[in-house]
Scaffold this motif. Structure first.
Motif, PDB file in Angstrom:
ATOM      1  N   GLN A 392       5.708 -84.437  33.660  1.00 51.95           N
ATOM      2  CA  GLN A 392       6.666 -85.468  34.042  1.00 51.95           C
ATOM      3  C   GLN A 392       7.982 -84.847  34.506  1.00 51.95           C
ATOM      4  N   LYS A 393       8.439 -83.832  33.804  1.00 54.16           N
ATOM      5  CA  LYS A 393       9.692 -83.174  34.181  1.00 54.16           C
ATOM      6  C   LYS A 393       9.599 -82.546  35.566  1.00 54.16           C
ATOM      7  N   GLN A 394       8.435 -81.952  35.861  1.00 51.91           N
ATOM      8  CA  GLN A 394       8.250 -81.332  37.165  1.00 51.91           C
ATOM      9  C   GLN A 394       8.243 -82.373  38.280  1.00 51.91           C
ATOM     10  N   VAL A 395       7.568 -83.513  38.035  1.00 52.10           N
ATOM     11  CA  VAL A 395       7.529 -84.604  39.020  1.00 52.10           C
ATOM     12  C   VAL A 395       8.938 -85.134  39.268  1.00 52.10           C
ATOM     13  N   GLU A 396       9.700 -85.327  38.201  1.00 48.09           N
ATOM     14  CA  GLU A 396      11.064 -85.838  38.335  1.00 48.09           C
ATOM     15  C   GLU A 396      11.948 -84.865  39.115  1.00 48.09           C
ATOM     16  N   GLN A 397      11.759 -83.576  38.893  1.00 40.94           N
ATOM     17  CA  GLN A 397      12.535 -82.583  39.639  1.00 40.94           C
ATOM     18  C   GLN A 397      12.185 -82.623  41.123  1.00 40.94           C
ATOM     19  N   ASP A 398      10.888 -82.783  41.432  1.00 41.47           N
ATOM     20  CA  ASP A 398      10.441 -82.841  42.823  1.00 41.47           C
ATOM     21  C   ASP A 398      10.988 -84.080  43.531  1.00 41.47           C
ATOM     22  N   LEU A 399      11.037 -85.201  42.811  1.00 43.98           N
ATOM     23  CA  LEU A 399      11.515 -86.455  43.412  1.00 43.98           C
ATOM     24  C   LEU A 399      13.033 -86.451  43.577  1.00 43.98           C
ATOM     25  N   GLY A 400      13.726 -85.858  42.628  1.00 44.17           N
ATOM     26  CA  GLY A 400      15.182 -85.847  42.664  1.00 44.17           C
ATOM     27  C   GLY A 400      15.770 -87.246  42.634  1.00 44.17           C
ATOM     28  N   ASP A 401      16.810 -87.482  43.436  1.00 38.56           N
ATOM     29  CA  ASP A 401      17.480 -88.778  43.466  1.00 38.56           C
ATOM     30  C   ASP A 401      16.695 -89.815  44.273  1.00 38.56           C
ATOM     31  N   ASN A 402      15.622 -89.377  44.909  1.00 33.78           N
ATOM     32  CA  ASN A 402      14.841 -90.278  45.755  1.00 33.78           C
ATOM     33  C   ASN A 402      13.601 -90.825  45.072  1.00 33.78           C
ATOM     34  N   GLY A 403      13.538 -90.678  43.758  1.00 38.34           N
ATOM     35  CA  GLY A 403      12.383 -91.207  43.047  1.00 38.34           C
ATOM     36  C   GLY A 403      12.653 -91.334  41.563  1.00 38.34           C
ATOM     37  N   GLY A 425       5.876 -94.069  49.989  1.00 36.85           N
ATOM     38  CA  GLY A 425       4.837 -94.674  49.171  1.00 36.85           C
ATOM     39  C   GLY A 425       3.709 -93.720  48.828  1.00 36.85           C
ATOM     40  N   ALA A 426       3.325 -92.861  49.757  1.00 38.42           N
ATOM     41  CA  ALA A 426       2.247 -91.906  49.510  1.00 38.42           C
ATOM     42  C   ALA A 426       2.642 -90.910  48.425  1.00 38.42           C
ATOM     43  N   VAL A 427       3.902 -90.491  48.434  1.00 37.32           N
ATOM     44  CA  VAL A 427       4.401 -89.573  47.410  1.00 37.32           C
ATOM     45  C   VAL A 427       4.372 -90.246  46.041  1.00 37.32           C
ATOM     46  N   ALA A 428       4.773 -91.529  45.990  1.00 34.24           N
ATOM     47  CA  ALA A 428       4.736 -92.274  44.728  1.00 34.24           C
ATOM     48  C   ALA A 428       3.304 -92.374  44.202  1.00 34.24           C
ATOM     49  N   GLN A 429       2.347 -92.687  45.080  1.00 31.15           N
ATOM     50  CA  GLN A 429       0.949 -92.818  44.691  1.00 31.15           C
ATOM     51  C   GLN A 429       0.399 -91.498  44.165  1.00 31.15           C
ATOM     52  N   GLN A 430       0.662 -90.412  44.867  1.00 27.47           N
ATOM     53  CA  GLN A 430       0.155 -89.093  44.485  1.00 27.47           C
ATOM     54  C   GLN A 430       0.664 -88.686  43.104  1.00 27.47           C
ATOM     55  N   ASN A 431       1.937 -88.884  42.868  1.00 25.43           N
ATOM     56  CA  ASN A 431       2.511 -88.474  41.584  1.00 25.43           C
ATOM     57  C   ASN A 431       2.099 -89.393  40.444  1.00 25.43           C
ATOM     58  N   ALA A 432       1.930 -90.684  40.736  1.00 27.32           N
ATOM     59  CA  ALA A 432       1.464 -91.610  39.692  1.00 27.32           C
ATOM     60  C   ALA A 432       0.057 -91.235  39.252  1.00 27.32           C
ATOM     61  N   GLU A 433      -0.789 -90.907  40.212  1.00 27.65           N
ATOM     62  CA  GLU A 433      -2.163 -90.503  39.884  1.00 27.65           C
ATOM     63  C   GLU A 433      -2.180 -89.203  39.094  1.00 27.65           C
ATOM     64  N   LYS A 434      -1.296 -88.269  39.446  1.00 28.61           N
ATOM     65  CA  LYS A 434      -1.222 -87.005  38.716  1.00 28.61           C
ATOM     66  C   LYS A 434      -0.858 -87.247  37.249  1.00 28.61           C
ATOM     67  N   LEU A 435       0.130 -88.115  37.016  1.00 30.62           N
ATOM     68  CA  LEU A 435       0.557 -88.399  35.630  1.00 30.62           C
ATOM     69  C   LEU A 435      -0.499 -89.207  34.874  1.00 30.62           C
ATOM     70  N   ALA A 436      -1.136 -90.158  35.561  1.00 32.39           N
ATOM     71  CA  ALA A 436      -2.164 -90.976  34.917  1.00 32.39           C
ATOM     72  C   ALA A 436      -3.351 -90.113  34.485  1.00 32.39           C
ATOM     73  N   SER A 437      -3.664 -89.070  35.264  1.00 31.26           N
ATOM     74  CA  SER A 437      -4.805 -88.207  34.935  1.00 31.26           C
ATOM     75  C   SER A 437      -4.582 -87.473  33.612  1.00 31.26           C
ATOM     76  N   MET A 438      -3.346 -87.367  33.190  1.00 32.26           N
ATOM     77  CA  MET A 438      -3.048 -86.675  31.921  1.00 32.26           C
ATOM     78  C   MET A 438      -3.631 -87.412  30.720  1.00 32.26           C
ATOM     79  N   PHE A 439      -3.940 -88.693  30.887  1.00 30.72           N
ATOM     80  CA  PHE A 439      -4.471 -89.478  29.764  1.00 30.72           C
ATOM     81  C   PHE A 439      -5.992 -89.535  29.785  1.00 30.72           C
ATOM     82  N   ASN A 440      -6.608 -88.876  30.756  1.00 37.54           N
ATOM     83  CA  ASN A 440      -8.060 -88.881  30.858  1.00 37.54           C
ATOM     84  C   ASN A 440      -8.666 -87.529  30.500  1.00 37.54           C
ATOM     85  N   THR A 441      -7.803 -86.647  30.017  1.00 42.06           N
ATOM     86  CA  THR A 441      -8.278 -85.297  29.702  1.00 42.06           C
ATOM     87  C   THR A 441      -8.320 -85.078  28.191  1.00 42.06           C
TER      88      THR A 441
END
Length: 441
Positions: A392-403, A425-441
């Motif tokens: 989550q921290k890495q995703v937030e750093q990548d998004l910065g003030d724009n996400g 929107g594509a960036v939001a979708q990609q990162n949401a899927e990345k974070l959601a996958s953390m609960f399937n492992t």
């Protein structure tokens, strides 16, 4: 001691504990016993249009009467109408039998204080305590009395109209209103037409089973279609109990609660009416709205999800405007609760005074794409594990003030909600899927 109260009263599937007749009977007794001990002895009961409302109305009524409390019956009424009428009828408590935006298979109950506010944590704890005790009825001489109030509809209609600035009117405005086959079905048309609008009403024929069914604030597709077909100026959608609002512009595009709060806030700021130059939203409030408020110099306060928590922060910071993207909008200088009709009137007042279309007002705020993924869980999820937090921290750093990222456990269902916003929107979708996958492992 069981904990029955959620973020907005008690709610669940009809026939499954606690949404049963015997529980509602005891709940009425428990609430009645608490207010009797405080020296108060009257309540009012309203309900939405779902078929089980009659069943639970009778059970609550019997419980209150057995505690020595007088009962005033309102019949089908929007939740905010009950908040208002609790004060008008000088009742100690207002009761709404409703599952809000849920379908007819569910039901529930909400309570308002004598001031028209949601019950405090302290009051809820007292009720929970009573529910853990044996039910003991008062003597025959002390049993409460029941009556049906004669003119609650007209009182509430006139109240709604009084919140609209009559120096302007809605003459010539063509509006489509979707009542969600719910509690506004016999109210909304009168309010808006008596203020001058030409009104087309849809989904205003409740049969007990069709409340919120493919209509209303939770599904505006039908409304969008009718707005385009009739070439209306705009559409208004309420949910089943009338405390949520969504709107549709002339092009058939949906306008959600965040966008509507922004429209009201910007106008009120320009008029010098936005007390403390502050607006309250929630953790789910769109980043685009936050940035728009920042650019206007309006302070944004973040509350937990739920109109009860929005109200708490409004009172804390002295704000008169707050709301959620889901359509709960509180205009505290007008009402004491989220009110779909009153909020819609405030938006229409801005339209009338600005001589702008709803679409033009909406365009003044750029809403960021938001991706929400719900993950079912069998047990309470660990949201503090190192791997999740690092990702989550890495995703937030990548998004910065724009996400923005928000991961939270649902307060009403066995779910984890992963939300990501980004300008793309594509960036939001990609990162949401990345974070959601953390609960399937």
């Amino acid at each position: 001691m069981a904990n029955y109260f959620g973020t907005d009263g008690i709610r669940g599937e009809v026939g499954v504990h606690p949404i049963t007749v015997d529980f509602f009977l005891k709940l009425g007794w428990a609430v009645g016993s608490v207010i009797s001990e405080q020296g108060k002895a009257s309540v009012i009961i309203g309900k939405d249009t779902r078929v089980s409302g009659y069943l639970f109305e009778s059970a609550l009524e019997a419980g209150f009467l057995s505690a020595g409390v007088d009962v005033g019956l309102l019949g089908p009424m929007p939740t905010p109408a009950v908040a208002y009428l609790t004060q008008t009828y000088n009742a100690a408590v207002g009761v709404v039998i409703s599952a809000s935006h849920n379908h007819f298979e569910d039901n529930g109950v909400k309570f308002f204080s004598a001031q028209g506010l949601k019950l405090s944590d302290e009051d809820q704890a007292k009720i929970e305590q009573k529910l853990s005790e044996p039910m003991v009825s008062v003597s025959s001489k002390k049993i409460g009395k029941a009556r049906r109030h004669e003119q609650p509809l007209s009182r509430y209609i006139e109240f709604c109209k009084s919140t609209f600035d009559r120096s302007v009117n809605l003459n010539g405005l063509n509006i489509v209103i979707d009542c969600a086959n719910g509690a506004t079905y016999h109210i909304a048309e009168s309010v808006f037409s008596e203020l001058g609008a030409h009104v087309t009403i849809i989904n205003n024929n409740p049969n007990g089973f069709n409340i919120n069914e493919n209509c209303g604030a939770t599904n505006t597709k039908h409304l969008q279609q009718v707005v385009l077909e009739t070439k209306a100026d705009l559409g208004i959608a309420f949910d089943g109990d009338g405390d949520r609002l969504m709107m549709v512009d002339q092009q058939g595009e949906q306008i959600d609660g965040d966008e509507l709060v922004f429209i009201i806030a910007k106008a009120w700021q320009a008029q010098g009416r936005l007390t403390n130059n502050t607006v309250v939203g929630t953790k789910m409030s769109n980043l685009g709205m936050r940035h728009a408020f920042r650019d206007l110099g309006i302070e944004f306060i973040e509350a937990d999800v739920g109109d009860r928590f929005v109200m708490q922060q409004m009172q804390r910071y002295g704000a008169i405007l707050g709301g959620e993207g889901s359509g709960h909008i509180i205009c505290l200088d007008k009402t004491t609760s989220g009110d779909g009709i009153v909020a819609a009137l405030q938006v229409l007042e801005v339209l009338a005074k600005s001589q702008s279309s709803l679409g033009e007002l909406k365009a003044q705020m750029i809403k960021y794409p938001q991706v929400l993924i719900n993950i079912k869980t069998k047990q309470k999820p660990d949201l503090t594990n190192d791997k999740l937090q690092q990702t989550q921290k890495q995703v937030e750093q990548d998004l910065g003030d724009n996400g923005r990222v928000l991961i939270r456990a649902s307060g009403t269902e066995p779910l984890v909600r992963v939300m990501v916003e980004a300008k793309n929107g594509a960036v939001a979708q990609q990162n949401a899927e990345k974070l959601a996958s953390m609960f399937n492992t």
